[in-house]
Design a protein around this motif. Structure first.
Motif, mmCIF file in Angstrom:
data_model
loop_
_atom_site.group_PDB
_atom_site.id
_atom_site.type_symbol
_atom_site.label_atom_id
_atom_site.label_comp_id
_atom_site.label_asym_id
_atom_site.label_seq_id
_atom_site.Cartn_x
_atom_site.Cartn_y
_atom_site.Cartn_z
ATOM 1 N N LYS A 38 0.885 -1.443 -0.055
ATOM 2 C CA LYS A 38 -0.124 0.187 -0.045
ATOM 3 C C LYS A 38 0.975 1.336 -0.067
ATOM 4 C CE LYS A 38 -4.114 -1.903 2.258
ATOM 5 N NZ LYS A 38 -4.783 -1.779 3.754
ATOM 6 N N SER A 40 3.703 4.165 -0.939
ATOM 7 C CA SER A 40 4.254 4.416 -2.280
ATOM 8 C C SER A 40 5.767 3.912 -2.268
ATOM 9 C CB SER A 40 4.440 5.911 -2.539
ATOM 10 O OG SER A 40 3.033 6.611 -2.491
ATOM 11 N N GLY A 67 -5.244 9.244 3.387
ATOM 12 C CA GLY A 67 -4.455 8.032 3.386
ATOM 13 C C GLY A 67 -3.076 8.189 3.522
ATOM 14 N N PHE A 96 -1.255 5.934 5.956
ATOM 15 C CA PHE A 96 -0.576 4.210 5.873
ATOM 16 C C PHE A 96 0.440 4.522 6.938
ATOM 17 C CE2 PHE A 96 1.566 0.649 4.300
ATOM 18 C CZ PHE A 96 0.802 -0.351 4.759
ATOM 19 N N SER A 123 4.506 8.995 2.579
ATOM 20 C CA SER A 123 4.275 10.098 1.551
ATOM 21 C C SER A 123 4.387 11.266 2.674
ATOM 22 C CB SER A 123 3.120 9.800 0.947
ATOM 23 O OG SER A 123 1.934 9.288 1.737
ATOM 24 N N GLU A 174 -6.120 9.677 8.389
ATOM 25 C CA GLU A 174 -5.894 7.842 8.616
ATOM 26 C C GLU A 174 -6.926 7.343 9.574
ATOM 27 O OE1 GLU A 174 -3.909 5.429 6.738
ATOM 28 O OE2 GLU A 174 -5.393 4.379 8.059
ATOM 29 N N ALA A 205 -11.975 9.277 6.624
ATOM 30 C CA ALA A 205 -11.896 10.540 5.980
ATOM 31 C C ALA A 205 -13.351 11.187 5.547
ATOM 32 C CB ALA A 205 -11.017 10.245 4.643
ATOM 33 N N GLU A 206 -14.097 10.118 5.222
ATOM 34 C CA GLU A 206 -15.461 10.696 4.858
ATOM 35 C C GLU A 206 -16.245 11.724 6.044
ATOM 36 O OE1 GLU A 206 -14.613 7.689 4.544
ATOM 37 O OE2 GLU A 206 -15.560 6.186 5.667
ATOM 38 N N ASP A 242 -5.142 9.059 -1.784
ATOM 39 C CA ASP A 242 -4.474 7.806 -1.613
ATOM 40 C C ASP A 242 -5.218 6.752 -0.816
ATOM 41 O OD1 ASP A 242 -2.929 6.153 -2.724
ATOM 42 O OD2 ASP A 242 -0.915 6.741 -1.468
ATOM 43 N N ASN A 262 -9.277 4.619 0.369
ATOM 44 C CA ASN A 262 -10.046 3.781 -0.182
ATOM 45 C C ASN A 262 -10.512 4.256 -1.473
ATOM 46 O OD1 ASN A 262 -11.345 5.833 1.530
ATOM 47 N ND2 ASN A 262 -13.367 4.673 1.200
HETATM 48 N N1 SAM Z 1 -0.136 7.539 1.266
HETATM 49 C C1 SAM Z 1 0.624 6.339 1.461
HETATM 50 C C2 SAM Z 1 2.021 6.119 1.065
HETATM 51 O O1 SAM Z 1 2.071 6.811 -0.027
HETATM 52 O O2 SAM Z 1 2.817 5.398 1.324
HETATM 53 C C3 SAM Z 1 -0.254 5.127 1.262
HETATM 54 C C4 SAM Z 1 -1.763 5.015 1.743
HETATM 55 S S1 SAM Z 1 -2.644 3.582 1.512
HETATM 56 C C5 SAM Z 1 -2.608 3.365 -0.243
HETATM 57 C C6 SAM Z 1 -4.168 3.883 2.022
HETATM 58 C C7 SAM Z 1 -4.525 4.271 3.471
HETATM 59 O O3 SAM Z 1 -5.840 4.905 3.337
HETATM 60 C C8 SAM Z 1 -4.595 3.031 4.344
HETATM 61 O O4 SAM Z 1 -3.616 3.250 5.454
HETATM 62 C C9 SAM Z 1 -5.866 2.744 4.994
HETATM 63 O O5 SAM Z 1 -5.667 2.373 6.103
HETATM 64 C C10 SAM Z 1 -6.190 4.317 4.737
HETATM 65 N N2 SAM Z 1 -7.689 4.511 4.760
HETATM 66 C C11 SAM Z 1 -8.418 3.493 3.671
HETATM 67 N N3 SAM Z 1 -9.879 3.976 4.000
HETATM 68 C C12 SAM Z 1 -9.966 5.297 4.851
HETATM 69 C C13 SAM Z 1 -10.904 5.935 5.230
HETATM 70 N N4 SAM Z 1 -12.174 5.804 4.847
HETATM 71 N N5 SAM Z 1 -10.444 6.937 5.910
HETATM 72 C C14 SAM Z 1 -9.152 7.270 6.369
HETATM 73 N N6 SAM Z 1 -8.147 6.621 5.931
HETATM 74 C C15 SAM Z 1 -8.473 5.507 5.247
#
Ligand code: SAM
Length: 239
Positions: free
Chosen positions: A47, A49, A73, A75, A79, A98, A127-128, A144, A146
């Motif tokens: 997940k 980057s 997002g 993680f 990033s 997050e 986030a919503e 970045d 869901n």
């Molecule tokens: N931006 C990070 C990077 O570049 O290393 C990667 C992010 S990863 C692809 C997506 C992240 O979004 C995950 O940690 C996940 O837990 C979080 N996430 C998923 N749905 C979410 C939501 N509804 N609200 C907040 N965070 C969410």
């Protein structure tokens, strides 16, 4: 050859990535350490980057000189750390959203370890719910989280004018490993993750297609990494 994308095969793609990495501005030692720490500690580290994406983030931030960055997002915080590195001159505020308890703890640990808590603010929760509570404008917004939430996130950003007049939204993974384009576009994807990316592909195809109809913005979908969409406010034509 009139197309935009070269037909590299699976093995060549790794070589191309490495070729680009070695010929781009390097990520810092801290970022490289954190990338390795995440890779070895979390089974879903894909997940995060890539190292080349880290270079892209640093380059983009130095180039655009944002005063405020929003990331949806976080993680493990990789990033956010790259945005931090890219804004050392402008001292931008970085807000990252997050909801996973585990990843919130991991990110907080990393932000403390690297001494970046002065400018990175981690907002906990879905986030919503947290996005609509944000105020002010952001010059660079990285979406970045869901994949089925992208349409709603971008709508909220635009409706609430969270994007500054010259700002840019960057939406990551809009190809969904290729499955936004068609279920046959990623024969290499293993059966374990295919159902997840198929549903992401459906949501993102809808997002990519509908975004074009929003007359408030200019949209550019680039075949960069796993697909990156750039969004800016459309210039108002004076009568
Ligand atoms: N931006 C990070 C990077 O570049 O290393 C990667 C992010 S990863 C692809 C997506 C992240 O979004 C995950 O940690 C996940 O837990 C979080 N996430 C998923 N749905 C979410 C939501 N509804 N609200 C907040 N965070 C969410």
């Amino acid at each position: 050859m009139l197309g935009s994308i070269l037909p590299f095969d699976e093995e060549q793609v790794d070589r191309v990535s490495e070729y680009c990495e070695k010929r781009s501005l390097p990520i810092t030692d801290n970022l490289a350490d954190h990338w390795e720490w995440t890779r070895t500690r979390f089974p879903d580290a894909d997940k995060m980057s890539s190292c080349l994406q880290g270079s892209w983030m640093i380059f983009t931030a130095r180039d655009r000189k944002p005063k405020r960055i929003l990331e949806i997002g976080c993680f493990s915080g990789y990033s956010a750390l790259a945005w931090y590195e890219g804004t050392k001159d402008t001292k931008a505020e970085i807000v990252t959203l997050e909801y996973s308890r585990k990843m919130i703890a991991a990110s907080r640990e990393a932000f403390a370890k690297y001494g970046v808590e002065d400018r990175i603010k981690l907002v906990e929760g879905p986030a919503e719910k947290t996005l609509p509570t944000l105020t002010g404008e952001f010059d660079l917004i990285f979406v970045d989280a869901n994949k089925d939430g992208y349409a709603n996130y971008v709508k909220t950003i635009l409706d609430q004018k969270l994007l500054s007049p010259n700002g840019i939204i960057l939406c990551d993974n809009v190809f969904a490993r290729g499955l936004s384009i068609g279920p046959d576009c990623a024969p290499w994807l293993n059966d374990h993750v295919r159902p997840y990316w198929l549903s992401c592909g459906q949501a993102l195809d809808e997002f990519n297609t509908n975004l074009m109809k929003d007359e408030r913005v200019d949209v550019l979908l680039l075949p960069l990494f796993d697909g990156v969409t750039q969004i800016r406010w459309r210039d108002q034509v004076k009568a």
